[in-house]
Each structure stands twice: as C-alpha cells, then as structure tokens.
Design a protein around this motif. Structure first.
Motif, short mmCIF file in Angstrom:
data_model
loop_
_atom_site.label_atom_id
_atom_site.label_comp_id
_atom_site.label_asym_id
_atom_site.label_seq_id
_atom_site.Cartn_x
_atom_site.Cartn_y
_atom_site.Cartn_z
N SER A 93 25.62 -0.31 50.42
CA SER A 93 24.95 -1.22 51.36
C SER A 93 25.64 -1.21 52.72
CB SER A 93 24.95 -2.65 50.79
OG SER A 93 26.28 -3.10 50.57
N ALA A 94 26.99 -1.13 52.72
CA ALA A 94 27.72 -1.08 53.98
C ALA A 94 27.43 0.21 54.72
CB ALA A 94 29.22 -1.23 53.73
N ALA A 95 27.37 1.32 53.98
CA ALA A 95 27.08 2.61 54.60
C ALA A 95 25.67 2.63 55.19
CB ALA A 95 27.23 3.73 53.57
N LEU A 96 24.71 2.07 54.47
CA LEU A 96 23.34 2.02 54.98
C LEU A 96 23.21 1.13 56.20
CD1 LEU A 96 21.28 1.87 51.65
CD2 LEU A 96 21.51 3.81 53.22
N SER A 97 23.96 0.03 56.21
CA SER A 97 23.91 -0.87 57.37
C SER A 97 24.49 -0.22 58.61
CB SER A 97 24.66 -2.17 57.07
OG SER A 97 26.06 -1.93 56.97
N TRP A 98 25.38 0.77 58.40
CA TRP A 98 26.00 1.45 59.54
C TRP A 98 25.20 2.68 59.98
CZ3 TRP A 98 29.30 -0.05 62.99
CH2 TRP A 98 29.90 0.88 63.83
N LEU A 99 24.13 3.01 59.28
CA LEU A 99 23.36 4.22 59.55
C LEU A 99 22.85 4.30 61.00
CD1 LEU A 99 22.46 6.78 58.14
CD2 LEU A 99 20.33 5.63 57.51
N PRO A 100 22.31 3.22 61.59
CA PRO A 100 21.89 3.33 63.00
C PRO A 100 23.04 3.71 63.93
CG PRO A 100 20.98 1.35 61.99
CD PRO A 100 21.96 1.91 61.01
N GLY A 101 24.24 3.21 63.63
CA GLY A 101 25.40 3.58 64.43
C GLY A 101 25.71 5.06 64.31
N SER A 102 25.56 5.61 63.11
CA SER A 102 25.80 7.04 62.91
C SER A 102 24.78 7.89 63.66
CB SER A 102 25.76 7.37 61.41
OG SER A 102 26.83 6.75 60.73
N VAL A 103 23.54 7.43 63.71
CA VAL A 103 22.51 8.15 64.46
C VAL A 103 22.88 8.19 65.95
CG1 VAL A 103 20.09 8.14 65.17
CG2 VAL A 103 20.69 7.60 62.81
N LEU A 104 23.31 7.04 66.47
CA LEU A 104 23.74 6.99 67.87
C LEU A 104 24.98 7.86 68.10
CD1 LEU A 104 23.29 3.16 68.56
CD2 LEU A 104 21.97 5.03 69.58
N PHE A 105 25.86 7.89 67.11
CA PHE A 105 27.06 8.71 67.22
C PHE A 105 26.70 10.20 67.32
CE2 PHE A 105 30.40 11.27 65.17
CZ PHE A 105 31.48 10.95 65.97
N SER A 153 19.96 20.32 83.91
CA SER A 153 20.12 20.22 82.46
C SER A 153 21.37 19.44 82.11
CB SER A 153 20.18 21.63 81.85
OG SER A 153 20.37 21.56 80.45
N GLY A 154 22.47 19.70 82.83
CA GLY A 154 23.70 18.98 82.56
C GLY A 154 23.56 17.49 82.79
N TYR A 155 22.89 17.10 83.86
CA TYR A 155 22.67 15.68 84.15
C TYR A 155 21.72 15.05 83.14
CZ TYR A 155 25.27 15.39 88.51
OH TYR A 155 26.28 15.35 89.44
N PHE A 156 20.73 15.82 82.70
CA PHE A 156 19.80 15.29 81.69
C PHE A 156 20.54 14.92 80.41
CE2 PHE A 156 17.34 16.31 77.85
CZ PHE A 156 16.34 15.35 77.94
N TRP A 157 21.38 15.84 79.93
CA TRP A 157 22.12 15.57 78.70
C TRP A 157 23.17 14.48 78.92
CZ3 TRP A 157 20.14 16.68 74.32
CH2 TRP A 157 19.33 17.81 74.17
N ALA A 158 23.70 14.38 80.14
CA ALA A 158 24.65 13.31 80.43
C ALA A 158 23.98 11.95 80.34
CB ALA A 158 25.26 13.52 81.82
N VAL A 159 22.73 11.86 80.78
CA VAL A 159 21.99 10.60 80.68
C VAL A 159 21.78 10.22 79.21
CG1 VAL A 159 19.76 9.49 81.11
CG2 VAL A 159 20.87 10.81 82.92
N ILE A 160 21.35 11.19 78.40
CA ILE A 160 21.19 10.95 76.97
C ILE A 160 22.53 10.51 76.36
CG2 ILE A 160 20.52 11.93 74.75
CD1 ILE A 160 18.22 11.66 76.75
N HIS A 161 23.59 11.16 76.81
CA HIS A 161 24.93 10.86 76.29
C HIS A 161 25.33 9.42 76.57
CE1 HIS A 161 29.12 11.38 75.25
NE2 HIS A 161 29.50 11.12 76.49
N PHE A 162 25.24 8.98 77.83
CA PHE A 162 25.72 7.62 78.11
C PHE A 162 24.77 6.55 77.59
CE2 PHE A 162 23.78 8.17 82.52
CZ PHE A 162 22.88 7.10 82.47
N LEU A 163 23.50 6.88 77.39
CA LEU A 163 22.60 5.92 76.74
C LEU A 163 23.01 5.71 75.28
CD1 LEU A 163 19.09 7.00 78.12
CD2 LEU A 163 20.36 4.91 78.67
N CYS A 164 23.33 6.81 74.59
CA CYS A 164 23.77 6.71 73.19
C CYS A 164 25.13 6.01 73.09
CB CYS A 164 23.87 8.11 72.57
SG CYS A 164 22.28 8.92 72.28
#
Length: 297
Positions: free
Chosen positions: A67-79, A149-160
């Motif tokens: 249950s703890a692992a499943l509750s942390w799943l959204p965090g792992s997706v963001l990671f 491309s670098g800036y695009f991925w940087a935006v995705i990076h800091f959003l995550c």
C-alpha cells in the motif's frame, strides 16, 4: 561539531559537482544521448547499491508495504519524468544554463502549493520566486547557443521536479527518503527497460562509436556510483543540519558546478546571458534566506 558539519557539506558539494560533470561528459562530450539506457543504468546501480547497503546495515531501509509503494507511485512517475527530461536537457545545454532553468522548479512548486493550501507567502519568498522566473523566461531570449530541443526538455524537467517536490512534502511522513528513493529506483528500472526498445535507444546504443571505449564504461560506472553517493550525502545532510543550512549547501554546490564548468566544457555566453545567470543566483540566494527567516519565526 562545526567542522564535522562543514566536512559533510563539502563532501556533498564534491559528489554533486562530480556527478553533474560526469553526466555532462557522457551526454555531451561522448554524445551518448540515449536517456532510457543511461538513466536506466544509473537507477539500476543506485537500486542495487541501496539494497546491498540496507542488507549490510549501513543504511536504514525497512520493508515497504504494498500500500505504501502504491501510494508513492505518482511520485515515481514524476521522478522518471524528471531524470529522463533532465538527461535530454543536460545533453544539449551547458550546466549554468541547465541550473538556471532547473531553479524554476521552485516557481512551479510554490504555485502548486499556493493552489493546494492557499497559505500566505512571505515577501522575501515571493521576490525570490519572481527573480527565478524572470531569469528562466529571459534566458532563452538572449542565449547565443539557444537550442529549442534542450529548452523544451528543460521545461519538462523543471515541471516534473516542481511537482515531485510538492508530492514529496505531502507524503514525507509515510516513507523515509531512502525508502522513497528505493521505490523510485525499482519503478524507473522497470519502466526505462521496457521503454528502451520502443524509443529506439536500444538499437541506437548498439551503433554508438564509443560503446567499447574505456572512457564510456568508466563514465557510466562513475555516474551510477556518484548518483548513489549524492543520495547518501543528501540524506545525511538533511538529517544533520537545519533545512535552511541544507538549502545553502545545495546552492553552493550549484554555484561551484556552474562556475567550474566554464573552465571544463565549451560554452558561449554574452552579457545578457550572464545577467540572467546572476539573477537566478540572486533569486536562489533569497529563497534560501526566506527559509532561514521562516525557520526563525
């Protein structure tokens, strides 16, 4: 005691600097731009070292319930989004530029926190966030080495990263930092392993010219081990120092990595770009100071 704390902070800075320099070397100098494999290797090494360290009693990693692992799943997706996009961005952007955009994650975290809790924000923190945002917005307008491309991925990076920071604060009492990271490692290895073929990274890596080079293998091994050492140093830093002191050491590590990278890697800057970098440093310094002011109240 002050000397031990200084030694701990200095050790963290060394690991932090070496980690980013090694990643930058493999991604940009050797041009190994296959993030599913590179990040999959890093998380595999980190997971194995963390599991072995836990078994040997060097670190405390308790058994994690389903249950703890499943509750942390959204965090792992963001990671995973964080490390994948970060790898893409770092391969194309100089380290000072990368850190300036990374700092915008505090803007994202502050905005999300404001929407969720609607708590009052101090004037110092608001000013720091505005400076970080201004630096990140103005930087692509003046960067002589602008890479879309670098800036695009940087935006995705800091959003995550921003989303991960908020999620981590909301779940911090359920799992320790090492337990959270262990779940991140396991989830990342599984997801990145299954993604290597559909993204084409697997076949691309087989044709990589440095595949059998000792520089490539040494860089990849060092990157995985250094990532684990940065994790341990960060956890130790957080457990030994107040939050504002930890933030100060992270700030110092970024400044050192950014400044020293100018002498190690190729980077072209102009006066407006330097102003954006300094503006970001000022914003982060004020952000660290706002944490100190909040702790004193």
């Amino acid at each position: 005691m002050p000397f031990r704390r200084f030694l701990l902070g200095a050790t963290f800075c060394c690991f932090y600097l070496l980690f980013y320099f090694t990643n930058k070397y493999v991604l940009s100098v050797l041009k190994f731009t296959y993030p599913t494999l590179f990040q999959g290797w890093q998380t595999l090494v980190g997971g194995l070292l963390l599991a072995v360290s836990g078994k040997l009693g060097w670190v405390e990693v308790h058994s994690i319930s389903r249950s703890a692992a499943l509750s942390w799943l959204p965090g792992s997706v963001l990671f995973v989004g964080n490390i994948y996009a970060g790898s893409r961005a770092l391969s194309r952007l100089p380290i000072p530029i990368f850190f300036t955009l990374y700092n915008a994650s505090e803007v994202v975290a502050c905005f999300i926190q404001k929407l969720i809790q609607r708590e009052a924000t101090s004037l110092m923190k608001l000013l720091s966030v505005m400076l970080l945002l201004a630096a990140a917005v103005c930087l692509p307008l003046h960067d002589p080495q602008f890479d879309p491309s670098g800036y695009f991925w940087a935006v995705i990076h800091f959003l995550c990263v921003g989303g991960y920071k908020v999620f981590k604060r909301s779940k911090s009492s359920l799992l320790s930092d090492l337990e959270q990271q262990y779940i991140n490692y396991v989830f990342s290895v599984l997801l990145l392993a299954f993604s290597a073929h559909p993204t084409g990274d697997l076949f691309g890596a087989l044709e990589f010219p440095f595949l059998h080079s000792y520089k490539f293998h040494s860089g990849c091994c060092a990157s995985g081990v250094l990532g684990f050492l940065v994790l341990l140093a960060t956890v130790r830093l957080k457990s030994s120092l107040p939050v504002e002191h930890c933030a100060a050491w992270v700030f110092l590590a970024k400044v050192l990595a950014a400044v020293l990278s100018l002498f190690v890697f190729d980077i072209v800057v102009n006066i407006p770009t330097v102003c954006c970098l300094l503006l970001s440093c000022l914003g982060e310094a004020l952000f660290v100071y706002s944490k100190r002011s909040a702790a004193e109240r």
